[in-house]
Structure formats: structure tokens, C-alpha cells
Design a protein around this motif. Structure first.
Motif, PDB file in Angstrom:
ATOM      1  N   SER A  41       0.812  -1.268   0.118  1.00 50.09           N
ATOM      2  CA  SER A  41       0.051   0.152   0.044  1.00 50.09           C
ATOM      3  C   SER A  41       0.827   1.384  -0.190  1.00 50.09           C
ATOM      4  O   SER A  41       0.269   2.314  -0.110  1.00 50.09           O
ATOM      5  CB  SER A  41      -0.799   0.047   1.404  1.00 50.09           C
ATOM      6  N   ASP A  42       2.391   1.133   0.260  1.00 49.68           N
ATOM      7  CA  ASP A  42       3.003   2.284   0.244  1.00 49.68           C
ATOM      8  C   ASP A  42       3.422   2.563  -1.256  1.00 49.68           C
ATOM      9  O   ASP A  42       3.880   3.759  -1.528  1.00 49.68           O
ATOM     10  CB  ASP A  42       4.435   1.926   1.000  1.00 49.68           C
ATOM     11  N   ILE A  43       3.214   1.828  -2.059  1.00 48.37           N
ATOM     12  CA  ILE A  43       3.875   2.066  -3.631  1.00 48.37           C
ATOM     13  C   ILE A  43       2.892   3.074  -4.423  1.00 48.37           C
ATOM     14  O   ILE A  43       1.583   2.778  -4.270  1.00 48.37           O
ATOM     15  CB  ILE A  43       3.823   0.776  -4.373  1.00 48.37           C
ATOM     16  N   SER A  44       3.219   4.238  -4.576  1.00 56.35           N
ATOM     17  CA  SER A  44       2.477   5.260  -5.406  1.00 56.35           C
ATOM     18  C   SER A  44       2.319   4.892  -6.884  1.00 56.35           C
ATOM     19  O   SER A  44       1.410   5.744  -7.673  1.00 56.35           O
ATOM     20  CB  SER A  44       2.848   6.430  -4.815  1.00 56.35           C
ATOM     21  N   GLY A  45       3.274   4.233  -7.519  1.00 58.91           N
ATOM     22  CA  GLY A  45       3.140   3.958  -9.048  1.00 58.91           C
ATOM     23  C   GLY A  45       3.956   3.017  -9.363  1.00 58.91           C
ATOM     24  O   GLY A  45       4.837   2.566  -8.724  1.00 58.91           O
ATOM     25  N   ILE A  46       3.880   2.400 -10.532  1.00 56.72           N
ATOM     26  CA  ILE A  46       4.703   1.444 -11.158  1.00 56.72           C
ATOM     27  C   ILE A  46       5.294   1.749 -12.389  1.00 56.72           C
ATOM     28  O   ILE A  46       4.721   1.913 -13.667  1.00 56.72           O
ATOM     29  CB  ILE A  46       4.095  -0.038 -11.087  1.00 56.72           C
ATOM     30  N   ALA A  47       6.604   1.574 -12.451  1.00 55.67           N
ATOM     31  CA  ALA A  47       7.206   1.711 -13.690  1.00 55.67           C
ATOM     32  C   ALA A  47       7.842   0.517 -14.387  1.00 55.67           C
ATOM     33  O   ALA A  47       8.314  -0.386 -13.485  1.00 55.67           O
ATOM     34  CB  ALA A  47       8.369   2.727 -13.725  1.00 55.67           C
ATOM     35  N   TYR A  48       7.690   0.172 -15.626  1.00 57.23           N
ATOM     36  CA  TYR A  48       8.063  -1.137 -16.364  1.00 57.23           C
ATOM     37  C   TYR A  48       8.633  -0.861 -17.620  1.00 57.23           C
ATOM     38  O   TYR A  48       8.406   0.353 -18.191  1.00 57.23           O
ATOM     39  CB  TYR A  48       6.783  -2.024 -16.345  1.00 57.23           C
ATOM     40  N   THR A  49       9.752  -1.520 -18.036  1.00 58.92           N
ATOM     41  CA  THR A  49      10.433  -1.442 -19.216  1.00 58.92           C
ATOM     42  C   THR A  49       9.268  -1.876 -20.366  1.00 58.92           C
ATOM     43  O   THR A  49       8.855  -3.081 -20.569  1.00 58.92           O
ATOM     44  CB  THR A  49      11.622  -2.447 -19.465  1.00 58.92           C
ATOM     45  N   LYS A  50       9.008  -0.670 -21.309  1.00 60.47           N
ATOM     46  CA  LYS A  50       7.845  -1.135 -22.479  1.00 60.47           C
ATOM     47  C   LYS A  50       8.859  -1.612 -23.584  1.00 60.47           C
ATOM     48  O   LYS A  50       7.973  -2.036 -24.397  1.00 60.47           O
ATOM     49  CB  LYS A  50       7.184   0.320 -22.562  1.00 60.47           C
ATOM     50  N   GLY A  51       9.874  -0.989 -23.888  1.00 62.57           N
ATOM     51  CA  GLY A  51      10.876  -1.338 -24.787  1.00 62.57           C
ATOM     52  C   GLY A  51      11.879  -0.769 -24.943  1.00 62.57           C
ATOM     53  O   GLY A  51      12.213   0.093 -24.025  1.00 62.57           O
ATOM     54  N   PRO A  52      12.920  -0.992 -25.965  1.00 61.05           N
ATOM     55  CA  PRO A  52      12.998  -2.004 -26.785  1.00 61.05           C
ATOM     56  C   PRO A  52      13.280  -3.333 -26.030  1.00 61.05           C
ATOM     57  O   PRO A  52      13.791  -3.313 -25.115  1.00 61.05           O
ATOM     58  CB  PRO A  52      14.051  -1.461 -27.971  1.00 61.05           C
ATOM     59  N   GLY A  53      12.998  -4.441 -26.759  1.00 65.77           N
ATOM     60  CA  GLY A  53      13.435  -5.728 -26.108  1.00 65.77           C
ATOM     61  C   GLY A  53      12.741  -6.989 -26.793  1.00 65.77           C
ATOM     62  O   GLY A  53      12.139  -6.761 -27.831  1.00 65.77           O
ATOM     63  N   LEU A  54      12.739  -7.871 -26.032  1.00 65.36           N
ATOM     64  CA  LEU A  54      12.096  -9.295 -26.488  1.00 65.36           C
ATOM     65  C   LEU A  54      10.737  -9.155 -26.407  1.00 65.36           C
ATOM     66  O   LEU A  54      10.158  -8.758 -25.039  1.00 65.36           O
ATOM     67  CB  LEU A  54      12.757 -10.433 -25.898  1.00 65.36           C
ATOM     68  N   ILE A  55       9.824  -9.547 -27.184  1.00 63.78           N
ATOM     69  CA  ILE A  55       8.286  -9.025 -27.030  1.00 63.78           C
ATOM     70  C   ILE A  55       7.696  -9.940 -25.969  1.00 63.78           C
ATOM     71  O   ILE A  55       6.949  -9.230 -25.229  1.00 63.78           O
ATOM     72  CB  ILE A  55       7.698  -9.073 -28.412  1.00 63.78           C
ATOM     73  N   GLY A  56       8.105 -11.187 -25.912  1.00 66.40           N
ATOM     74  CA  GLY A  56       7.531 -12.065 -24.851  1.00 66.40           C
ATOM     75  C   GLY A  56       7.831 -11.475 -23.570  1.00 66.40           C
ATOM     76  O   GLY A  56       7.115 -11.529 -22.606  1.00 66.40           O
ATOM     77  N   ALA A  57       9.272 -11.342 -23.350  1.00 66.85           N
ATOM     78  CA  ALA A  57       9.756 -10.784 -21.978  1.00 66.85           C
ATOM     79  C   ALA A  57       9.304  -9.608 -21.637  1.00 66.85           C
ATOM     80  O   ALA A  57       8.782  -9.489 -20.463  1.00 66.85           O
ATOM     81  CB  ALA A  57      11.422 -10.821 -22.144  1.00 66.85           C
ATOM     82  N   LEU A  58       9.236  -8.750 -22.655  1.00 65.25           N
ATOM     83  CA  LEU A  58       8.534  -7.333 -22.183  1.00 65.25           C
ATOM     84  C   LEU A  58       7.121  -7.591 -21.616  1.00 65.25           C
ATOM     85  O   LEU A  58       6.694  -6.914 -20.649  1.00 65.25           O
ATOM     86  CB  LEU A  58       8.534  -6.295 -23.575  1.00 65.25           C
ATOM     87  N   LEU A  59       6.372  -8.419 -22.430  1.00 63.23           N
ATOM     88  CA  LEU A  59       4.977  -8.378 -22.155  1.00 63.23           C
ATOM     89  C   LEU A  59       4.787  -9.136 -20.622  1.00 63.23           C
ATOM     90  O   LEU A  59       3.733  -8.707 -19.992  1.00 63.23           O
ATOM     91  CB  LEU A  59       4.182  -9.393 -23.145  1.00 63.23           C
ATOM     92  N   VAL A  60       5.597  -9.897 -20.140  1.00 62.44           N
ATOM     93  CA  VAL A  60       5.535 -10.257 -18.836  1.00 62.44           C
ATOM     94  C   VAL A  60       5.392  -9.207 -17.724  1.00 62.44           C
ATOM     95  O   VAL A  60       4.966  -9.151 -16.992  1.00 62.44           O
ATOM     96  CB  VAL A  60       6.717 -11.394 -18.337  1.00 62.44           C
TER      97      VAL A  60
END
Ligand code: KG4
Ligand code: ZN
Length: 368
Positions: free
Chosen positions: A81-100
């Protein structure tokens, strides 16, 4: 770093990196910077194939990511509940790996009712020196050297990236990896090749014997080419007695040719832009000889070199959490998915396996 007063709406950001063969998670906070970061490397899984197997990478991210997020939140002494936002790698990279990574980021954010932001992997690398106490001053030139990219970038403002030069074929990390494989060092072999090079017999006779080309150095532009160098390594190796000493000698002179090329183009880029701040980032920036040579260069021109710690040179979640913190607090976030009408989201690419760094938007307001 130049700061502007700014309301921090999202003080604690969870960062997720799954673009290739590292599952990495970190938490960056307004008050205390990096609170925790965890990396699970799939190196052993791919080693026997001599390169990353995309499908195996995706499956392993699925297995490891959620437990790693739990571990990271615990080791930061936080609750979800302390987390205020989530950042993730959207690209570039391997499509399946990024999708996870992207799918889990969006799923958690939906249930925790917080925003997400998709981050460009190379912007993550480029901003990694901001994790250090001494922050780079703007403008700076960045030399981005990883397994997939070799770029010289001019950064006048955060988020605004001008490509000064790039590799027309192999990336610098790829050049390290391919010759490391040739020498029987396994994959990825950059760091191992560098280690082997320390055992070389360095003398005039050998420098003639292992004379590697310095590709593109006589060209006026700032582009790189490393595929010829790799071919030269194959030919030299085949002609050698293949002893341990010869391998070490080859590794040394080969590494020197890569570093010399990076050094000379970087020097040109600094002169051309009249900028005296240099950032180096990406996996190959962990190379000690490269760091030393660029340090000498910056001293000779009275400039400043900014380096991430070795652990933030290669893929990590800290750089993604930091980039996400900057962008989310600059009024940027992913569009919300309309779960009642999923058909409408069909064109809304959740990941971008190919994505130009120059497509990003400026970060106007930031405090760090
Ligand atoms: O940034 P990174 O972790 O992943 C990509 O985004 O590609 O970079 C990985 C690359 C690999 O090619 C690896 O061999 C290289 O960085 N690398 C090194 C060293 N450590 C990692 N290359 C040369 N010397 C090193 N010490
Ligand atoms: Zn990377």
C-alpha cells in the motif's frame, strides 16, 4: 543537477525490468532515493545455448517476477500500500519478455489503484548515473554501450535525446560477446573477455601480431561498425596456436580496438557539441579499461565523467524505477485501460519491441 520546485505526487515508485534475460525489480523514493533493488539473472539458463532463447526468457520471467516483487517490497521495509506508482520497461527488447513485465505491472497497478508508466530501456540506462550522489549536469553527451546498442547521444534536456552516432551493424557488447564465445568463454562473455585480457603478454611484437582494425575512425561521422572487427578476430584466432596465452593476448588487443574506437568517437562527439560532461551507461560501461580511458579523456579536456556503479551499468530495475519516478511526477502516465471495452484497446500497444529513443518527450519538471 538543476532542480525545479515541484509537487511530488508519486513519492514511491516500483520499477520492473524484463526486457531481456534479467528479471529485475527496485523501489525508488523521493526521500531516500533507492530503497531496494533485486536482480535475478537467467544467465545459467541461456548459457548452454550460447545466447538468449526468447521463449525460455519469457517463461522464466513469469516464474520469477512476482516473488521478486514481494522480496523487494519486504527488503525496503514497505507494504504494497506504500507504492504510489509502477514503472516497467515497455521496450525495446524481446516481445514476450517485455509482455510479462508490462502485464504484471498493469495488473498490480489496477488492483492497487495506482498509475503505471512504460519506460524506454535505453532512457533507463542513460539516467542510471542520476542514482549516484554526484548527478550529471546538463547538457551532457552519453555513450550508451550495451549488448544491443551502441549510441552517442546529446542530452540538452532530460527526455530530449539527439542521436549523434550509432553502430551500423553489431553493438559493442555483441562484439565482446561474439569473440568471447570464439575463445570458449560462454555467454555473455564481455566481462570474462576483459578478465582474460588482464593475463595478456603486452609487447611490441604482439601488438604487431594482433593488429586489429579501428573501424570507421577515418570517417568524419560519429557512427560505429564492429562486425569487421569480429571477422578479424576469427581469422587471427584460426591462425594462432590457440594456447591460453594466445587467447589472452588476442582478448587484450581485441578489447583495445573496441575501446579505442569508442574513445575516439566520444572525443569527437564532445568536441563537435562543445560539451564537457560525459555519461557512460549500459552493460559495456562496466568495463574497467573503458572507464579508465574515458576518465583520462575527461581529465585532459577538463571535463567531467559520470558513471553509474557497476551494478547499475548492466540491466537493473533501479534505472527503470528512477526514470518512472521522474516521468510520473512530470504528469506522464499510461492511458488507463478500459476494461469494459477491451476491443478499443487493441491498437494501444502495451509493449514496443522496437522504439526510437528520439520519440520520447521532454521531462520539464523534476526534483531529484
Ligand atoms: O545493458 P546490458 O546488461 O544488456 C543489454 O541491454 O544489452 O548489457 C549487456 C552487455 C553484454 O554484451 C555483456 O557482455 C556486456 O554488456 N558487458 C561487458 C562487461 N560487462 C558486461 N562488456 C565488456 N566488459 C565488461 N566488463
Ligand atoms: Zn540494457
Amino acid at each position: 543537477m538543476h532542480n525545479q520546485t515541484h509537487n511530488i505526487k508519486y513519492p514511491i515508485i516500483l520499477g520492473i525490468e524484463t526486457s531481456c534475460d534479467e528479471t529485475a525489480v527496485a523501489i525508488y523514493s523521493k526521500n531516500n532515493g533507492l530503497l531496494a533493488h533485486e536482480i535475478y539473472s537467467q544467465v545459467d539458463l541461456h548459457n548452454k545455448y550460447g545466447g538468449v532463447v526468447p521463449e525460455l526468457a519469457s517463461r522464466d520471467h513469469i516464474r520469477k517476477l512476482l516473488p521478486l516483487i514481494n522480496t523487494t517490497i519486504n527488503s525496503a521495509n514497505l507494504n504494497k500500500s506504500d507504492i504510489s506508482g509502477i514503472a516497467y520497461t515497455k521496450g525495446p527488447g524481446l516481445i514476450g519478455a517485455l509482455l510479462v513485465g508490462a502485464t504484471l505491472a498493469k495488473t498490480l497497478a489496477y488492483s492497487w489503484n495506482i498509475p503505471t508508466i512504460g519506460i524506454h530501456h535505453l532512457e533507463g540506462h542513460l539516467l542510471a548515473p542520476l542514482l549516484e550522489d554526484t548527478k550529471p549536469s546538463l547538457p551532457f553527451v552519453a555513450l550508451l554501450v550495451s549488448g544491443g546498442h551502441t549510441l552517442l547521444v546529446e542530452v540538452q534536456k532530460l527526455g530530449k535525446y539527439k542521436i549523434l552516432g550509432e553502430s551500423i551493424d553489431d553493438a559493442a557488447g555483441e562484439a565482446f560477446d561474439k569473440t568471447a564465445k570464439l575463445l570458449g568463454l560462454g555467454y555473455p562473455g564481455g566481462a570474462k573477455l576483459a578478465k582474460l585480457a588482464t593475463k595478456a603478454n603486452v609487447n611490441i611484437k604482439n601488438s604487431e601480431k594482433y593488429k586489429f582494425p579501428r573501424p570507421m575512425l577515418n570517417k568524419p561521422n560519429l557512427d560505429f561498425s564492429f562486425s569487421g572487427l569480429k571477422t578479424a578476430a576469427i581469422n587471427t584466432y584460426n591462425k594462432s596456436d590457440k594456447s591460453e596465452q594466445s587467447k589472452a593476448d588476442l582478448a587484450y588487443y581485441y578489447q583495445e580496438a573496441i575501446i579505442d574506437t569508442l574513445y575516439n568517437k566520444t572525443k569527437k562527439a564532445l568536441a563537435q557539441t562543445n560539451i564537457k560532461n560525459l555519461v557512460i551507461a549500459g552493460g559495456v560501461s562496466a568495463n574497467i579499461s573503458l572507464r579508465q580511458k574515458l576518465d583520462d579523456l575527461m581529465q585532459s579536456i577538463n571535463g567531467k565523467l559520470y558513471l553509474p556503479k557497476i551494478e547499475y551499468c548492466t540491466d537493473n530495475g533501479a534505472m527503470i524505477a528512477l526514470a518512472g519516478y521522474l516521468r510520473l511526477n512530470n504528469n506522464q502516465q499510461d492511458q488507463e485501460i478500459n476494461y469494459n471495452n477491451l476491443d478499443n484497446n487493441i491498437n494501444n500497444n502495451i509493449v514496443l519491441p522496437r522504439w526510437n529513443l528520439t520519440d520520447l518527450t521532454e521531462i520539464n519538471n523534476y526534483i531529484i
